[in-house]
Scaffold this motif. Structure first.
Motif, mmCIF file in Angstrom:
data_model
loop_
_atom_site.group_PDB
_atom_site.id
_atom_site.type_symbol
_atom_site.label_atom_id
_atom_site.label_comp_id
_atom_site.label_asym_id
_atom_site.label_seq_id
_atom_site.Cartn_x
_atom_site.Cartn_y
_atom_site.Cartn_z
ATOM 1 N N VAL A 69 0.882 -1.170 0.000
ATOM 2 C CA VAL A 69 0.000 0.000 0.000
ATOM 3 C C VAL A 69 0.924 1.226 0.000
ATOM 4 O O VAL A 69 1.673 1.452 0.969
ATOM 5 C CB VAL A 69 -0.921 0.021 1.229
ATOM 6 N N VAL A 70 0.881 1.966 -1.096
ATOM 7 C CA VAL A 70 1.852 3.041 -1.308
ATOM 8 C C VAL A 70 1.142 4.394 -1.336
ATOM 9 O O VAL A 70 0.098 4.543 -1.986
ATOM 10 C CB VAL A 70 2.628 2.816 -2.623
ATOM 11 N N ALA A 71 1.704 5.362 -0.643
ATOM 12 C CA ALA A 71 1.170 6.732 -0.653
ATOM 13 C C ALA A 71 1.538 7.415 -1.945
ATOM 14 O O ALA A 71 2.328 6.911 -2.750
ATOM 15 C CB ALA A 71 1.716 7.505 0.544
ATOM 16 N N VAL A 75 5.806 6.443 -0.530
ATOM 17 C CA VAL A 75 6.132 5.839 0.768
ATOM 18 C C VAL A 75 5.195 4.649 1.011
ATOM 19 O O VAL A 75 3.979 4.750 0.818
ATOM 20 C CB VAL A 75 5.998 6.860 1.903
ATOM 21 N N VAL A 76 5.769 3.508 1.413
ATOM 22 C CA VAL A 76 4.982 2.318 1.705
ATOM 23 C C VAL A 76 4.305 2.485 3.054
ATOM 24 O O VAL A 76 4.983 2.655 4.086
ATOM 25 C CB VAL A 76 5.859 1.058 1.711
ATOM 26 N N LEU A 77 3.002 2.439 3.016
ATOM 27 C CA LEU A 77 2.237 2.620 4.245
ATOM 28 C C LEU A 77 1.891 1.294 4.923
ATOM 29 O O LEU A 77 1.684 1.228 6.137
ATOM 30 C CB LEU A 77 0.934 3.363 3.934
ATOM 31 N N GLY A 78 1.824 0.235 4.123
ATOM 32 C CA GLY A 78 1.482 -1.066 4.682
ATOM 33 C C GLY A 78 1.391 -2.114 3.581
ATOM 34 O O GLY A 78 1.913 -1.925 2.476
#
Length: 336
Positions: A69-71, A75-78
């Motif tokens: 899960v990428v912003a 940035v990888v958020l999860g």
């Protein structure tokens, strides 16, 4: 976040939000793989297949997808894990595999020859029985035609038979002599063409069987029949000769079997009795002559079989509806 109801149905475990997944279940449980989740948290997507035994004992298969899960700024958020139930597909695939294994077992273990040809009559598949009979490897056979293995006198008839597969009913049968590791053998082939929607031959499935022993038996029977015909011809000639020889004897001659039935006679006997041979053959004296004569004839026949010695005696013979003649009989037995 966890789809709680689904997780509980699969594992019987009540998953708690806010806690680490692998603090609640072991690595691999419910299809979760720590390695794949860690990859997703590092921005790398992956997938796999999980086999899960659910409460109650049944097994389900899932296609597992691990995606980061990428912003917007990268940035990888999860990580996001999605699972699709593919149990029906897996069961179908397994059933197909088992069916293929059974088919392969039958093909590889049957004694008949089984081959597949393309539309140019080139070998595309041969079973182990074919390889064994011809003493060849797949590398030596596949991608080539088989006509070089057939007796030269049978090649054109075989070609013509295969060409008939291009027309309905798309089946044919032929017999050929083929050079095997054991020499020339007769093989019977049943062929069926697989065709497309317009009737073009795509491939041919052929089943062959060694019929050499049958052919040898047929040839032996033909030889035997010819020999019997020749023997019958010779016996006929011999019988004609013996009859001519008997007919040349001026005194009456006849012969009977062990049941005292007339088997034959000469023309002199026909003349003195006034009876043709057809009226005598297969009959006894009791069926032909009056009782006054027949009983005497019959008694003399019985005496001859009992003593097995030559007889010579005076007796009478009567013409059919004619005079009676006094004659001297000389009789003896003959053995097989």
């Amino acid at each position: 976040e966890v789809q709680k109801s689904r997780a509980r149905a699969l594992s019987g475990v009540e998953m708690e939000e806010g806690r680490r997944v692998f603090d609640q279940i072991a690595d691999g449980s419910l299809g979760y793989r720590r390695e794949n989740l860690e990859k997703a948290l590092q921005g790398e997507a992956s997938e796999g297949t999980a086999e899960i035994e659910v409460p109650g004992g049944s097994t389900h298969w899932y296609s597992m997808h691990y995606d980061p899960v990428v912003a917007g700024d990268g940035v990888v958020l999860g990580a996001c894990l999605t699972a699709k139930d593919i149990s029906r597909l897996r069961r179908t695939e397994k059933a197909l595999e088992e069916s293929e294994e059974r088919y392969r077992f039958l093909v590889e273990n049957q004694n008949d020859l089984l081959v597949k040809l393309d539309a140019n009559w080139q070998l595309r598949f041969v079973n182990p029985s074919y390889l064994k009979m011809f003493g060849k490897s797949e590398a030596e056979l596949l991608g080539r035609t088989f006509f070089h293995l057939i007796h030269e006198n049978d090649r054109e008839p075989v070609r013509a038979s295969l060409e008939s597969l291009k027309h309905p009913p798309f089946v044919c049968h032929h017999e050929e002599r083929a050079m095997t590791r054991d020499g020339w053998r007769w093989i019977s082939w049943s062929n069926r063409a697989i065709v497309d929607e317009v009737g073009r031959v795509l491939e041919v499935i052929a089943v062959g069987r060694d019929i050499t022993l049958q052919k040898e038996a047929e040839a032996a029977l033909k030889r035997s029949n010819r020999e019997l015909e020749e023997l019958n011809r010779k016996m006929t000639l011999h019988g004609n000769f013996l009859q001519a020889l008997l007919d040349s004897i001026p005194v009456p001659v006849f012969y009977k079997d062990a049941q005292f039935r007339y088997l034959g006679c000469n023309e002199a006997f026909n003349r003195i009795t006034g009876l043709p041979s057809e009226a005598l053959l297969g009959k006894t004296a009791r069926e032909i002559w009056p009782r006054d004569f027949s009983e005497g004839y019959h008694q003399k026949d019985e005496d001859l079989l009992e003593d097995l010695r030559e007889q010579e005696f005076e007796f009478q013979i009567a013409e059919k509806d004619g005079p009676v003649h006094d004659v001297i009989y000389r009789k003896n037995v003959f053995r097989d």
